[in-house]
Design a protein around this motif. Structure first.
Motif, PDB file in Angstrom:
ATOM      1  N   ILE A 184       6.725   0.402   9.886  1.00  0.00           N
ATOM      2  CA  ILE A 184       5.406   0.117   9.323  1.00  0.00           C
ATOM      3  C   ILE A 184       5.185   0.912   8.041  1.00  0.00           C
ATOM      4  CG2 ILE A 184       2.931   0.185   9.758  1.00  0.00           C
ATOM      5  CD1 ILE A 184       3.623   0.024  12.771  1.00  0.00           C
ATOM      6  N   ASP A 185       4.790   0.228   6.974  1.00  0.00           N
ATOM      7  CA  ASP A 185       4.457   0.897   5.714  1.00  0.00           C
ATOM      8  C   ASP A 185       3.225   1.787   5.889  1.00  0.00           C
ATOM      9  OD1 ASP A 185       6.501  -0.344   4.349  1.00  0.00           O
ATOM     10  OD2 ASP A 185       5.209  -1.643   3.130  1.00  0.00           O
ATOM     11  N   ALA A 186       3.161   2.856   5.093  1.00  0.00           N
ATOM     12  CA  ALA A 186       1.922   3.630   5.011  1.00  0.00           C
ATOM     13  C   ALA A 186       0.788   2.708   4.588  1.00  0.00           C
ATOM     14  CB  ALA A 186       2.088   4.774   4.016  1.00  0.00           C
ATOM     15  N   GLN A 187      -0.408   2.969   5.098  1.00  0.00           N
ATOM     16  CA  GLN A 187      -1.542   2.065   4.905  1.00  0.00           C
ATOM     17  C   GLN A 187      -2.596   2.656   3.969  1.00  0.00           C
ATOM     18  OE1 GLN A 187      -1.711  -1.285   6.681  1.00  0.00           O
ATOM     19  NE2 GLN A 187       0.363  -0.554   6.246  1.00  0.00           N
ATOM     20  N   PRO A 188      -3.339   1.793   3.267  1.00  0.00           N
ATOM     21  CA  PRO A 188      -4.362   2.277   2.335  1.00  0.00           C
ATOM     22  C   PRO A 188      -5.591   2.801   3.057  1.00  0.00           C
ATOM     23  CG  PRO A 188      -4.415  -0.119   2.456  1.00  0.00           C
ATOM     24  CD  PRO A 188      -3.234   0.323   3.275  1.00  0.00           C
ATOM     25  N   GLY A 189      -6.330   3.660   2.376  1.00  0.00           N
ATOM     26  CA  GLY A 189      -7.583   4.162   2.917  1.00  0.00           C
ATOM     27  C   GLY A 189      -7.394   5.410   3.755  1.00  0.00           C
TER      28      GLY A 189
END
Length: 459
Positions: A304-309
């Motif tokens: 899973i990619d790092a997520q925004p926010g």
């Protein structure tokens, strides 16, 4: 849960035979029982909020990270080769315990970084800068030498990528929705759906790459003996033991000076040599293997990619936990992704066509979109059963409405902003954590207060 520390803690002796390696790996890397604990490992890019394209000088990083290490955190803190910051949670007995603990740690870390004029950035791949190493240690010198033999992707992975890694118990010894065999298989097939739903790295060097998850494309292009999964058509323990033995040795450690980086030597061949490895070498060797699902007593999902926010990481943690630890949701997920296995074919993840499509197209692929829709609905139904708060349930629902229902992923937002602005790097800037917090009108502390207090919250 960092790669620099092995989870294998059995008594050690000077050398291990091939048979001993197989027995040790089979006995240690899958620890079965009722799913009781979970954890998360969060990698972050670190940048200057107002000038994210400018590299942070090493001395500024060193000072800021020294202050972070001095914090009394529940999570362990490590620094990745390119200066990415990683928080690895302690094992938690529930989803909300994990969220509360990590959120509090992140608040403290952000406060220290803010004083240093730095901020965390939730992107799967650095969209601005060339891969540059921050850490110069024998391990990373050897890793760079080894990975460079296969191409530039390894260096980019080391220095420019960031992820959300969900850690789950291996499951019951017995068959069933929560059994070891089912969870191992599900992790590799559902993994493609998670790649597509949470893809968040569409750019590099200031331009679109053609991939929704550039980070995942890098893993697939690296040395397959190090980054691919073992076959899924047999006992997970036996398959992983063979994989460990047949994987290439990255390096042979030395007490001083540079480490040897052998070429074409498998661990099995090393055990048959005149100078066989010790137990410590086996432990270390396993930390140099980077499959999409890595067994370390528990299962570490690494796709899973790092997520925004500020709190974007909560959604993949909550969805993944629900789909694995709730029996009804796990059964639904299994039945949903089973047809996708035909698209994967005989190649292991992440090299097969299913994973390639997920990384390139995200949920624009109709079958992945349909599977994600069903799985997110099953997770939403399960979240109350596993104790998720109303705020977490709402965050998952909003993500599903914004992305899954529309066949989109966070990467599509970045690409749209880049296209609208005419300046790709400006679009990416809007995807940083700093911009996300400002656009929502909340400080980091307010975000956490809303999440844990029951007030309206938007990640």
């Amino acid at each position: 849960m960092s790669d620099s520390v092995s989870d294998c803690t059995e008594p050690r002796r000077s050398a291990v035979t091939e048979a001993e390696v197989e027995a040790l790996v089979r006995g240690i890397c899958f620890k079965t029982g009722p799913p009781r604990f979970l954890g998360v490992e969060l990698e972050w890019l670190v940048h200057e909020p107002r000038s994210p394209r400018l590299p942070v000088p090493p001395e500024r990083r060193e000072a800021a990270y020294a202050a972070v290490r001095a914090l009394p955190l529940s999570s362990s803190v490590t620094v990745e080769p390119g200066g990415q910051l990683e928080l690895s949670s302690a094992p938690a007995a529930s989803l909300m315990e994990c969220i509360a603990s990590v959120s509090a740690d992140l608040d403290a870390v952000r406060g220290v970084l803010r004083e240093a004029g730095l901020a965390l950035c939730g992107l799967g791949q650095d969209p601005w800068n060339e891969p540059t190493r921050f850490l110069h240690e024998p391990r990373y010198d050897a890793m760079e030498t080894c990975l460079d033999r296969a191409g530039p992707e390894g260096r980019a992975m080391m220095c420019s990528s960031a992820s959300v890694q969900v850690c789950l118990d291996a499951g019951y010894e017995e068959p069933g929705p929560l059994g070891l065999g089912r969870r191992w298989w599900l992790a590799h097939q559902l993994g493609a759906v998670l790649v597509g739903a949470f893809a968040n790295s569409p750019m590099a060097r200031g331009r679109p790459t053609g991939w929704r998850s550039t980070r995942q494309s890098l893993w697939a292009a690296m040395d397959p003996g190090r980054t691919s999964a073992p076959p899924l058509d047999g006992d997970p323990r036996a398959a992983w033991a063979r994989h460990v033995l047949d994987a290439p040795v990255m390096c042979v450690r030395a007490p001083s000076g540079p480490w040897d980086v052998p070429e074409g030597l498998t661990f099995r061949e090393w055990t048959r040599s005149g100078a066989p490895p010790g137990r410590e070498d086996l432990d270390y060797h396993q930390t140099t293997l980077f499959p999409p699902v890595r067994p370390r007593g528990h299962l570490e999902l690494r796709m899973i990619d790092a997520q925004p926010g500020d709190h974007g990481w909560i959604v993949p943690l909550a969805v993944t936990t629900a789909l694995f630890d709730d029996p009804e949701a796990a059964e639904t997920a299994y039945r949903t992704v089973k047809p996708l296995a035909e698209r994967a074919g005989s190649l292991p993840a992440p090299l097969n066509p299913l994973w390639t499509t997920a990384a390139r197209s995200g949920l624009a692929d109709p079958e992945l979109r349909e599977a994600a829709t069903t799985c997110f609905a099953a997770a939403a139904d399960a979240l109350p059963r596993i104790g998720a708060s109303t705020e977490v349930q709402q965050a998952v629902a909003e993500f599903a409405d914004r992305y899954v229902a529309r066949g989109r992923c966070p990467a599509d937002d970045l690409l749209d902003r880049a296209a609208d602005s005419g300046h790709p790097e400006h679009g990416v800037l809007l995807g940083t954590e700093q911009a996300a917090g400002q656009s929502a009108g909340h400080s980091t502390e307010q975000h956490t207060e809303h999440l844990l207090s029951g007030k309206d919250f938007r990640p």
